[in-house]
Design an enzyme around this catalytic site. Structure first.
Site, PDB file in Angstrom:
ATOM      1  N   LYS A 179       0.931  -1.316  -0.182  1.00 25.76           N
ATOM      2  CA  LYS A 179      -0.266   0.068   0.232  1.00 25.76           C
ATOM      3  C   LYS A 179       1.568   1.021   0.071  1.00 25.76           C
ATOM      4  CE  LYS A 179      -3.281   2.235   2.808  1.00 25.76           C
ATOM      5  NZ  LYS A 179      -4.347   2.472   3.458  1.00 25.76           N
ATOM      6  N   GLU A 185      10.738  -4.801   4.046  1.00 28.95           N
ATOM      7  CA  GLU A 185      10.662  -6.427   3.320  1.00 28.95           C
ATOM      8  C   GLU A 185      10.307  -6.418   2.293  1.00 28.95           C
ATOM      9  OE1 GLU A 185       9.100  -4.783   6.336  1.00 28.95           O
ATOM     10  OE2 GLU A 185       9.108  -6.359   7.966  1.00 28.95           O
ATOM     11  N   GLY A 240      -4.723  -1.827   5.013  1.00 31.10           N
ATOM     12  CA  GLY A 240      -3.531  -3.006   4.704  1.00 31.10           C
ATOM     13  C   GLY A 240      -4.727  -4.451   4.890  1.00 31.10           C
ATOM     14  N   ARG A 241      -5.164  -4.850   5.968  1.00 30.75           N
ATOM     15  CA  ARG A 241      -5.512  -6.047   6.016  1.00 30.75           C
ATOM     16  C   ARG A 241      -7.383  -6.219   6.686  1.00 30.75           C
ATOM     17  NH1 ARG A 241      -3.982  -2.516  10.418  1.00 30.75           N
ATOM     18  NH2 ARG A 241      -6.372  -1.119  11.730  1.00 30.75           N
ATOM     19  N   GLU A 326      -4.262  -6.237  15.204  1.00 23.84           N
ATOM     20  CA  GLU A 326      -3.596  -4.959  13.885  1.00 23.84           C
ATOM     21  C   GLU A 326      -4.857  -3.503  14.877  1.00 23.84           C
ATOM     22  OE1 GLU A 326      -0.055  -4.597  11.807  1.00 23.84           O
ATOM     23  OE2 GLU A 326      -2.080  -3.784  10.092  1.00 23.84           O
ATOM     24  N   HIS A 356      -3.827 -31.752  19.349  1.00 19.84           N
ATOM     25  CA  HIS A 356      -2.291 -32.814  20.008  1.00 19.84           C
ATOM     26  C   HIS A 356      -1.577 -31.839  20.036  1.00 19.84           C
ATOM     27  CE1 HIS A 356      -4.211 -35.879  18.625  1.00 19.84           C
ATOM     28  NE2 HIS A 356      -4.575 -35.853  17.722  1.00 19.84           N
ATOM     29  N   LYS A 468      10.071  -0.446  13.390  1.00 13.35           N
ATOM     30  CA  LYS A 468      10.766  -0.129  11.892  1.00 13.35           C
ATOM     31  C   LYS A 468      11.738   0.975  12.562  1.00 13.35           C
ATOM     32  CE  LYS A 468       6.252  -1.105  10.064  1.00 13.35           C
ATOM     33  NZ  LYS A 468       5.205  -0.012   8.801  1.00 13.35           N
TER      34      LYS A 468
END
Ligand code: F6P
Length: 502
Positions: A179, A185, A240-241, A326, A356, A468
């Protein structure tokens, strides 16, 4: 209360007839929530008191619900397939959205001979498309079976190198999805891929033709060197999400066809319509939010689990973690006051594997942890034994919910189960694009309702910035053998940097 609603004579969604709490093909069963009629009454009063219905309307009609950034959160417009006008700043946003749909459709028909598609992006620019591509892999109508779709999010080169070992450079296309078009990254992974293309002797024009950008910062994408016609825009009013419905979902369309992508949008849109119009006591996202809000307060629960009994939904908990934590992992409300309670920690994984792992704690741990069980009625493989496996899978899902609810007494405390541990069951008739879209939209809206109940702005994430910023000088200090200025860091960090440089 009318019996037509399925709630019987009482306004208690926990007593609803199975299948009566349904939207966009999804059924919600709250029977094991253990919330009585009076308590639901209080929850509905709370919803009234905070004006939940008005807040929902505000969200869906472009109100400035992102109060800190003074923006609407119009992700629902991205799945408004009938293109009815959605105004923002005096303009209808639908023509721009429809233009992107047309371009996605065009691209789906254009690519021939592409062996590898590498999607680079992180957080909201990764979780949604990665989940959808995996979740629909069992579907039989893949259009582009020969193309491998890879996702690279992590700044750790191990993820990317694993992909580059397998991809064929001459027939690889790359989607750079961000965005902001500035996420560390993503930008580093993009640069490394360009170096890889160069090392494989691709010419600059071949490289340019291989790179695509999906972003709301089209200027930055152009300056990075992406050709204008290879840039797919989305907008600052798409969080973004909440962005899988935009061109961020391009790999879904490229892998399974534009019609499948439209099905995903259509399922989400059906859930939007339900969210907009159903009364609170029949409104699935609202009921899910109210139930979790209730359990959180009753049991002081600090976590809840989500367990999809569908291996194809293995990535769903990751997507949901970002969506919930977030959005709502905050200590300050919309007015800037400190709050004591906000998002619980979300964790989960596919059933039966989860049984498990942490189910011991769910059954016998001292804290009550609410569980969302998600199940799919139809089997999800073509093996001859598929139905046998599926019956076993569903039996386990139902049994775990039953064990949590009823428990088991024993004279040996080590062997007793307290019971009265709340869970939901969300049932999909089958795992296709339509019902996946509906499921994701159900949770998006639940997250919004929880934010409303806690009085939070669910659409910003200022808490991710500090780390960041602090990473940059550390990265510089690690860069070469030259001594670094240890006074610029706290003692602990300085000694760690020192260790890494030796
Ligand atoms: O983790 C923070 C965040 O800003 C998320 O909200 C977002 O989904 C992700 O980073 C990626 O951001 P972008 O799409 O701008 O690269």
């Amino acid at each position: 209360m009318s019996t037509q609603s399925g709630l019987g004579d009482h306004l208690n969604p926990c007593n609803a007839v199975f299948g009566s709490l349904r939207a966009a093909g999804l059924t919600l069963d709250l029977a094991y929530q253990g919330i009585d009629q009076k308590e639901w009454g209080r929850l509905f009063a709370k919803a009234d008191q905070i004006g939940l219905q008005e807040q929902i309307k505000d969200l869906l009609t472009g109100g400035l619900v992102n109060t800190s950034e003074h923006r609407p959160a119009l992700h629902t417009a991205l799945r408004n397939l009938d293109k009815s006008p959605v105004p923002h700043l005096g303009q209808d946003v639908m023509p721009a959205i429809a233009d992107v749909w047309q371009r996605i459709d065009g691209l789906c028909n254009k690519w021939v001979g592409v062996t590898d598609l590498i999607h680079i992006g992180i957080g909201g620019s990764d979780f949604g498309p990665r989940l959808a591509v995996q979740a629909l892999a069992h579907s039989t109508n893949k259009t582009n079976r020969s193309m491998r779709v890879h996702f690279s999010a992590n700044i750790d080169s191990a993820e990317l190198s694993h992909i580059l070992e397998r991809a064929q450079a001459n027939s690889t296309k790359v989607l750079i999805v961000s965005k902001s078009f500035s996420t560390a990254e993503t930008m580093l992974n993009a640069k490394t891929i360009i170096n890889w293309f160069k090392a494989k002797n691709l010419t600059s024009s071949q490289i340019q033709n291989s790179l695509f950008a999906i972003t709301s910062n089209t200027k930055a994408a152009e300056s990075f060197g992406i050709q204008k016609e290879n840039i797919f825009p989305f907008w600052d009013w798409v969080g973004g999400r909440f962005s899988v419905w935009s061109a961020v979902g391009l790999p879904i369309a490229l892998q399974y066809g534009f019609d499948t992508f439209k099905q995903l949008l259509s399922g989400a849109n059906a859930m939007d319509q339900h969210f907009a119009s159903a009364a609170i006591h029949q409104n699935l996202p609202c009921l899910l939010a109210l139930a979790l809000f209730y359990q959180q307060h009753k049991h002081h629960s600090k976590a809840y689990a989500v367990v999809p009994y569908a291996h194809a939904l293995e990535l769903f908990p990751f997507w949901l973690q970002q969506l919930d934590m977030e959005s709502n992992g905050k200590s300050v409300d919309r007015q800037g006051n400190f709050v004591k309670v906000s998002s619980p920690t979300v964790f989960g994984s596919a059933g039966t594997n989860a049984q498990h792992s942490y189910f011991q704690l769910l059954h016998q741990g001292p804290e009550v942890i609410p569980v969302d069980f998600i199940a799919v009625k139809a089997a999800m493989s073509t093996l001859p034994e598929a139905q046998e496996h599926h019956n076993a899978l569903l039996a386990n899902c139902l049994a775990q919910a039953q064990a949590l609810a009823h428990g088991k007494e024993s004279t040996d405390p080590n062997l007793s189960y307290a019971g009265k541990r709340p869970s939901n069951l969300i049932m999909l008739p089958k795992l296709d694009a339509y019902h996946l879209g509906a499921l994701l939209a159900l949770y998006e809206h639940r997250t919004f309702c929880l934010g409303a109940l806690w009085n939070l702005n669910s659409f910003d994430q200022p808490g991710v910035e500090l780390g960041k910023v602090l990473a940059r000088p550390i990265q510089d200090a690690l860069k070469n053998d030259a001594p670094f200025n240890s006074d610029a860091f706290d003692g602990v960090t300085a000694s760690r940097i020192d260790f890494l440089k030796k």
